[in-house]
Design a protein around this motif. Structure first.
Motif, PDB file in Angstrom:
ATOM      1  N   THR A  56      30.203  67.358  53.031  1.00  0.00           N
ATOM      2  CA  THR A  56      30.115  67.148  54.476  1.00  0.00           C
ATOM      3  C   THR A  56      31.501  66.902  55.047  1.00  0.00           C
ATOM      4  OG1 THR A  56      27.897  66.179  54.331  1.00  0.00           O
ATOM      5  CG2 THR A  56      29.177  65.689  56.303  1.00  0.00           C
TER       6      THR A  56
ATOM      7  N   TYR B  31      24.411  74.588  51.426  1.00  0.00           N
ATOM      8  CA  TYR B  31      23.968  73.292  51.942  1.00  0.00           C
ATOM      9  C   TYR B  31      25.113  72.366  52.380  1.00  0.00           C
ATOM     10  CZ  TYR B  31      19.678  74.983  49.886  1.00  0.00           C
ATOM     11  OH  TYR B  31      18.597  75.768  49.561  1.00  0.00           O
TER      12      TYR B  31
ATOM     13  N   TRP C 297      33.030  66.032  58.898  1.00  0.00           N
ATOM     14  CA  TRP C 297      32.432  65.613  60.156  1.00  0.00           C
ATOM     15  C   TRP C 297      33.487  65.070  61.113  1.00  0.00           C
ATOM     16  CZ3 TRP C 297      27.707  67.011  61.219  1.00  0.00           C
ATOM     17  CH2 TRP C 297      27.024  66.434  62.303  1.00  0.00           C
TER      18      TRP C 297
ATOM     19  N   VAL D  79      27.754  70.883  55.151  1.00  0.00           N
ATOM     20  CA  VAL D  79      27.601  70.616  56.580  1.00  0.00           C
ATOM     21  C   VAL D  79      28.983  70.433  57.195  1.00  0.00           C
ATOM     22  CG1 VAL D  79      26.638  69.072  58.321  1.00  0.00           C
ATOM     23  CG2 VAL D  79      25.350  69.524  56.222  1.00  0.00           C
TER      24      VAL D  79
ATOM     25  N   ASP E 177      28.686  73.926  62.627  1.00  0.00           N
ATOM     26  CA  ASP E 177      28.559  73.841  64.072  1.00  0.00           C
ATOM     27  C   ASP E 177      29.404  74.933  64.744  1.00  0.00           C
ATOM     28  OD1 ASP E 177      29.330  72.722  66.893  1.00  0.00           O
ATOM     29  OD2 ASP E 177      27.671  71.439  66.212  1.00  0.00           O
TER      30      ASP E 177
ATOM     31  N   GLY F 184      30.723  69.702  60.910  1.00  0.00           N
ATOM     32  CA  GLY F 184      30.364  69.258  62.248  1.00  0.00           C
ATOM     33  C   GLY F 184      31.238  69.822  63.345  1.00  0.00           C
TER      34      GLY F 184
ATOM     35  N   ALA G 147      24.433  76.984  54.510  1.00  0.00           N
ATOM     36  CA  ALA G 147      25.366  75.996  55.064  1.00  0.00           C
ATOM     37  C   ALA G 147      25.107  75.833  56.558  1.00  0.00           C
ATOM     38  CB  ALA G 147      26.796  76.437  54.819  1.00  0.00           C
ATOM     39  N   ILE G 148      25.386  74.625  57.062  1.00  0.00           N
ATOM     40  CA  ILE G 148      25.257  74.354  58.496  1.00  0.00           C
ATOM     41  C   ILE G 148      26.650  74.134  59.056  1.00  0.00           C
ATOM     42  CG2 ILE G 148      24.322  72.800  60.241  1.00  0.00           C
ATOM     43  CD1 ILE G 148      22.059  72.157  58.283  1.00  0.00           C
TER      44      ILE G 148
ATOM     45  N   HIS H  10      26.984  71.206  49.269  1.00  0.00           N
ATOM     46  CA  HIS H  10      26.508  69.855  49.577  1.00  0.00           C
ATOM     47  C   HIS H  10      27.608  68.898  50.056  1.00  0.00           C
ATOM     48  CE1 HIS H  10      23.247  71.375  46.932  1.00  0.00           C
ATOM     49  NE2 HIS H  10      22.461  70.657  47.726  1.00  0.00           N
TER      50      HIS H  10
END
Length: 263
Positions: free
Chosen positions: A46, A26, A48, A28, A12, A30, A9-10, A44
């Motif tokens: 997101t 995976y 943000w 995301v 921030d 932000g 996982a990304i 998967h």
């Protein structure tokens, strides 16, 4: 930050996650995102932008929460999304940020948006709303508590208002406001009947059901125009009931006009 974040996982470093938030492979997250205790971001997905998600929410795979508005009037800044507690967003749900700096798309508590639903910029969704697969809310739509939205590509025009405990049938095209307690269906959506099954399931008493039935007849079965129907209801034996007061307040505040009836 949570120790339940998958290594792929990304996330921030500027995101704020409660200690027990789970983030799948995976996914995301932000900068500026805030996620409350007990929430889960599936693989998967997101999240943000200037987005806050409350406690015990679930964002399923490939959902997109908080991405920039699709409104061409967007001029920059940091508009965002505010989401309450115990919401479920299934696969491929998309929720866009508001358009103007400082404004928010808002979703309350205990809502369930099934796969492929879309919530456009500046929408205001209340609590305990169920939206079935593929329901689409254009910009600035308001949805009151306990509304039910059928799927199959049901589309709600921008600036429409969907009333308390109303229901919209699947595959409908909603161009005008759907008043509280009513059932709208079709292309364009018309009021077919009051939301009898939904109200009974909610525990409405015989007296409450009688008031709602009277509202339906006055507005949709007696050939009255809107003002005549309002006057008839205000002078009736049901005038002091909560259901009638709420319904009349909704109708009088309507800017797009309320959906017409079917013959």
């Amino acid at each position: 930050m949570s120790d339940k974040i998958h290594p792929t996982a990304i996330v921030d470093p500027q995101a704020e996650l409660a200690a027990d938030v789970e983030v799948g492979p995976y996914a995301v997250i932000g900068a500026g995102v805030r996620i409350g205790a007990g929430s889960k971001i599936w693989h998967h997905a997101t999240v943000w932008g200037n987005t806050s998600i409350g406690a015990s929410c679930q964002v399923y795979p490939f959902a997109s929460i908080g991405m920039q508005t699709q409104d061409l009037k967007y001029k920059g800044g940091s508009p965002g999304v505010k989401i309450g507690d115990r919401n479920i967003f299934r696969e491929y749900v998309s929720i866009n940020a508001a358009t103007k700096d400082g404004d928010f798309t808002e979703i309350g508590n205990d809502n369930y948006l099934l796969a492929y639903c879309h919530v456009g910029h500046c929408c205001k969704l209340g609590n305990h709303i169920v939206a079935s697969n593929g329901a689409t809310f254009a910009g600035h739509v308001i949805v009151d508590d306990y509304a039910g939205i059928g799927g199959g590509g049901t589309a709600i025009h921008q600036f429409c208002h969907i009333g308390y405990r109303s229901f919209i049938g699947g595959c409908s095209k909603v161009e005008q406001d759907i008043p509280p307690f009513m059932l709208g269906d079709g292309n364009p959506a018309k009021i077919r009947i009051f939301n009898k099954v939904g109200l009974e399931r909610a525990g409405f008493t015989a007296e409450q059901m009688a008031a709602v039935k009277f509202l339906f007849k006055a507005f949709y079965r007696q050939g009255l125009n809107r003002q005549q129907a309002i006057d008839a209801v205000k002078s009736s034996e049901y005038a002091d009931t909560t259901e009638v007061k709420d319904f009349i307040a909704f109708v009088e505040a309507s800017e797009r006009g309320i959906a017409g009836g079917s013959k």
